[in-house]
Design a protein around this motif. Structure first.
Motif, mmCIF file in Angstrom:
data_model
loop_
_atom_site.group_PDB
_atom_site.id
_atom_site.type_symbol
_atom_site.label_atom_id
_atom_site.label_comp_id
_atom_site.label_asym_id
_atom_site.label_seq_id
_atom_site.Cartn_x
_atom_site.Cartn_y
_atom_site.Cartn_z
ATOM 1 N N LEU A 94 -3.678 17.247 7.048
ATOM 2 C CA LEU A 94 -3.918 16.016 7.793
ATOM 3 C C LEU A 94 -2.776 15.083 7.422
ATOM 4 O O LEU A 94 -2.418 14.991 6.232
ATOM 5 C CB LEU A 94 -5.253 15.470 7.285
ATOM 6 N N PHE A 95 -2.201 14.397 8.411
ATOM 7 C CA PHE A 95 -1.094 13.496 8.095
ATOM 8 C C PHE A 95 -1.536 12.062 8.373
ATOM 9 O O PHE A 95 -1.535 11.602 9.501
ATOM 10 C CB PHE A 95 0.137 13.876 8.932
ATOM 11 N N THR A 96 -1.955 11.375 7.306
ATOM 12 C CA THR A 96 -2.451 9.997 7.409
ATOM 13 C C THR A 96 -1.402 9.074 6.821
ATOM 14 O O THR A 96 -1.411 8.786 5.627
ATOM 15 C CB THR A 96 -3.775 9.843 6.625
ATOM 16 N N SER A 97 -0.472 8.639 7.657
ATOM 17 C CA SER A 97 0.647 7.830 7.157
ATOM 18 C C SER A 97 0.533 6.438 7.761
ATOM 19 O O SER A 97 -0.342 6.173 8.580
ATOM 20 C CB SER A 97 1.947 8.478 7.603
ATOM 21 N N ASN A 98 1.418 5.556 7.346
ATOM 22 C CA ASN A 98 1.508 4.258 8.028
ATOM 23 C C ASN A 98 2.956 3.823 7.983
ATOM 24 O O ASN A 98 3.718 4.280 7.131
ATOM 25 C CB ASN A 98 0.553 3.233 7.390
ATOM 26 N N ASP A 99 3.333 2.962 8.943
ATOM 27 C CA ASP A 99 4.750 2.568 9.067
ATOM 28 C C ASP A 99 5.618 3.836 9.006
ATOM 29 O O ASP A 99 6.600 3.901 8.262
ATOM 30 C CB ASP A 99 5.106 1.582 7.936
ATOM 31 N N THR A 100 5.250 4.806 9.804
ATOM 32 C CA THR A 100 5.751 6.177 9.626
ATOM 33 C C THR A 100 7.183 6.376 10.135
ATOM 34 O O THR A 100 7.452 6.131 11.316
ATOM 35 C CB THR A 100 4.838 7.158 10.401
ATOM 36 N N TYR A 140 -9.241 3.795 12.241
ATOM 37 C CA TYR A 140 -9.958 2.583 12.687
ATOM 38 C C TYR A 140 -10.050 1.567 11.554
ATOM 39 O O TYR A 140 -10.339 1.921 10.411
ATOM 40 C CB TYR A 140 -11.360 3.013 13.146
ATOM 41 N N ASN A 141 -9.806 0.290 11.912
ATOM 42 C CA ASN A 141 -10.033 -0.809 10.980
ATOM 43 C C ASN A 141 -10.951 -1.813 11.672
ATOM 44 O O ASN A 141 -10.518 -2.570 12.535
ATOM 45 C CB ASN A 141 -8.700 -1.474 10.615
ATOM 46 N N PRO A 142 -12.240 -1.813 11.314
ATOM 47 C CA PRO A 142 -13.204 -2.661 12.036
ATOM 48 C C PRO A 142 -13.117 -4.137 11.667
ATOM 49 O O PRO A 142 -13.843 -4.950 12.249
ATOM 50 C CB PRO A 142 -14.555 -2.083 11.605
ATOM 51 N N GLY A 143 -12.232 -4.515 10.709
ATOM 52 C CA GLY A 143 -12.255 -5.897 10.216
ATOM 53 C C GLY A 143 -13.501 -6.064 9.357
ATOM 54 O O GLY A 143 -14.225 -5.099 9.104
ATOM 55 N N GLY A 144 -13.762 -7.264 8.887
ATOM 56 C CA GLY A 144 -14.977 -7.495 8.100
ATOM 57 C C GLY A 144 -14.837 -6.968 6.680
ATOM 58 O O GLY A 144 -13.749 -6.664 6.219
ATOM 59 N N ASP A 145 -15.988 -6.851 6.031
ATOM 60 C CA ASP A 145 -15.978 -6.543 4.608
ATOM 61 C C ASP A 145 -17.069 -5.517 4.333
ATOM 62 O O ASP A 145 -18.237 -5.760 4.657
ATOM 63 C CB ASP A 145 -16.267 -7.843 3.834
ATOM 64 N N GLY A 160 -4.818 0.833 9.874
ATOM 65 C CA GLY A 160 -5.730 1.095 10.979
ATOM 66 C C GLY A 160 -5.638 0.076 12.101
ATOM 67 O O GLY A 160 -4.864 -0.887 12.033
ATOM 68 N N VAL A 161 -6.449 0.309 13.150
ATOM 69 C CA VAL A 161 -6.381 -0.557 14.338
ATOM 70 C C VAL A 161 -7.758 -1.128 14.661
ATOM 71 O O VAL A 161 -8.786 -0.498 14.416
ATOM 72 C CB VAL A 161 -5.856 0.236 15.568
ATOM 73 N N PRO A 162 -7.799 -2.344 15.248
ATOM 74 C CA PRO A 162 -9.074 -2.930 15.659
ATOM 75 C C PRO A 162 -9.698 -2.167 16.828
ATOM 76 O O PRO A 162 -9.028 -1.343 17.454
ATOM 77 C CB PRO A 162 -8.701 -4.352 16.099
ATOM 78 N N LYS A 163 -10.960 -2.477 17.108
ATOM 79 C CA LYS A 163 -11.749 -1.749 18.114
ATOM 80 C C LYS A 163 -11.050 -1.654 19.474
ATOM 81 O O LYS A 163 -10.973 -0.583 20.073
ATOM 82 C CB LYS A 163 -13.120 -2.445 18.252
ATOM 83 N N ASN A 164 -10.517 -2.800 19.985
ATOM 84 C CA ASN A 164 -9.873 -2.781 21.308
ATOM 85 C C ASN A 164 -8.740 -1.774 21.368
ATOM 86 O O ASN A 164 -8.589 -1.040 22.342
ATOM 87 C CB ASN A 164 -9.286 -4.163 21.639
#
Ligand SMILES: Cc1ncc(COP(=O)(O)O)c(C=O)c1O
Length: 410
Positions: A94-100, A140-145, A160-164
């Motif tokens: 699995l390749f879970t990177s960011n700013d790739t 996914y990044n739902p925001g919140g805590d 991650g990214v918000p729902k929209n």
């Protein structure tokens, strides 16, 4: 949880006759047992653990994970190469990177790894340059805590990214002909509260249903991330993964299956839960300094183990060959970096120490060696494995000064 060692004092004393401190030592049997427990707890699902390479990026450890049926979760070029060299192929990666960087996508695609996108803007970028793979996941990044002390408010998180965007992303992938989808989130870290873990699963399952209803797509897998905690402090309790698993099972049935989703596989990508409690840092006391406080200066420093300086993390210490109940003194246990936060323990009550005493740091098997660095020209230590045959085996030699200077041209 009482802190114990998997090897005897005599074992270590013998090893120390031939081996220079500091060094890391991993317990193979312990690592295998943790993976087996995870698989057993989640055996109700089509479950796969993708060991988080970043936790312990040593091919000997990765091979143990492979033998136990794990895939790997990679986040960088070096981790992809380590996975490849350790024999992982295709959907085992699995390749879970960011700013790739694009070269890293290229490598992941060449290995037929599963891409887990950190941003939907990467979809067009990938489409322009390459053929999109058949199976893609979005983080996914739902925001919140979610109540996790380390991760905190997710609106402050770069991951991650918000729902929209999540919905926009799946729609775009679908328009581009992608047919198989994954959903991923990593919303907790070192979490010992079962309710916070269960909440993450509930949230992801509800999100999968919502996306399914909006776009008509099914999820081949839902990846709940890593983040199961370990009891670093003796007074903390081990996480009951069987309880967590049973709660997640009823959410799976009541949310996913009841809403007509084809049963998705459950993926996880733990590092700490597997190798954390099965790694030790073995060090020696070089000096005792009596100043405003009492300092035990050891031959390891924060370049070998960053977590205490970075997170104020607690790592339990066993003093070899000493009765833990004998007369105690309060120490700051420090390294030799020119930084005052180079403290591996602060205000710690330990049996009275003297030069040459051996200190064993517990629970350093994950995000320990791998977070190391070379400040002050300090060299990375060796890594050893206590094998299932109960033998000590070097799995990485210590760095030398020649290694340190090797990139210089002078
Ligand atoms: C995306 C992702 N997955 C998994 C992990 C592993 O986390 P842990 O070792 O706490 O299980 C991390 C840790 O940083 C991560 O960033």
């Amino acid at each position: 949880m009482k802190k114990e060692l998997p090897f005897s004092e005599e074992n270590i004393n013998n090893l120390l006759k031939n081996v220079q401190t500091p060094f890391y030592l991993y317990d193979e049997e312990g690592i295998r047992n943790r993976i087996r427990a995870l698989k057993d707890a989640f055996s109700w699902a089509d479950f796969k653990e993708f060991f988080a390479v970043k936790a312990t990026p040593n091919p000997y450890i990765l091979k143990i994970a492979k033998e136990e049926g794990c895939g790997v979760d990679c986040s960088s070029m070096a981790e992809l190469v380590a996975a490849e060299k350790s024999g992982f192929v295709k959907n085992e990666i699995l390749f879970t990177s960011n700013d790739t960087p694009l070269q890293e996508y290229e490598k992941a695609l060449s290995l037929n790894a599963i891409l887990n996108l950190d941003d939907v803007s990467h979809i067009d970028l990938l489409k322009e340059k390459y053929t999109l793979p058949d199976l893609i996941s979005i983080r996914y990044n739902p925001g919140g805590d979610f109540g996790n002390e380390i991760i905190g408010n997710l609106k402050e998180s770069k991951f991650g990214v918000p729902k929209n965007d999540l919905i926009k992303g799946y729609r775009r992938l679908k328009d581009y002909g992608v047919q198989r989808f994954g959903l991923h989130a990593m919303l907790i870290s070192n979490e010992l509260n079962p309710q916070n873990i269960i909440k993450v699963a509930q949230f992801l399952f509800e999100t999968a249903v919502e996306v399914h209803k909006k776009l008509g797509i099914y999820f081949e897998f839902i990846d709940l991330g890593g983040g199961f905690g370990i009891p670093y402090k003796p007074e903390e309790k081990e996480l009951d993964i069987y309880y967590v698993s049973q709660q997640i099972k009823s959410l799976y049935e009541n949310i996913l299956l009841k809403n007509g989703l084809k049963p998705p596989k459950i993926f996880m990508e733990h590092g700490r839960y597997i190798t954390g409690p099965n790694g030790y840092l073995i060090t020696k006391v070089l000096h005792i300094k009596d100043s405003y406080k009492k300092y035990a200066g050891i031959d390891a420093n924060s370049a070998n183990l960053l977590r205490p300086a970075m997170y104020k993390a607690y790592h339990h210490i066993t003093v070899l060959n000493k009765n833990p109940d004998e007369e105690k003194e309060m120490y700051d246990v420090v390294g030799s970096l020119c930084e005052n936060n180079d403290k591996l323990a602060t205000d710690r009550l330990l049996p009275k120490l003297e030069r040459g005493d051996v200190l064993i740091f517990h629970d350093v098997g994950a995000h320990g060696y791998s977070m190391g660095f070379n400040y002050n020209g300090k060299l990375r230590s060796a890594e050893y494995l206590f094998t299932k045959e109960r033998e000590f085996k070097m799995i990485r030699r210590a760095e030398t000064l020649d290694d340190y200077f090797a990139t210089l041209n002078f």
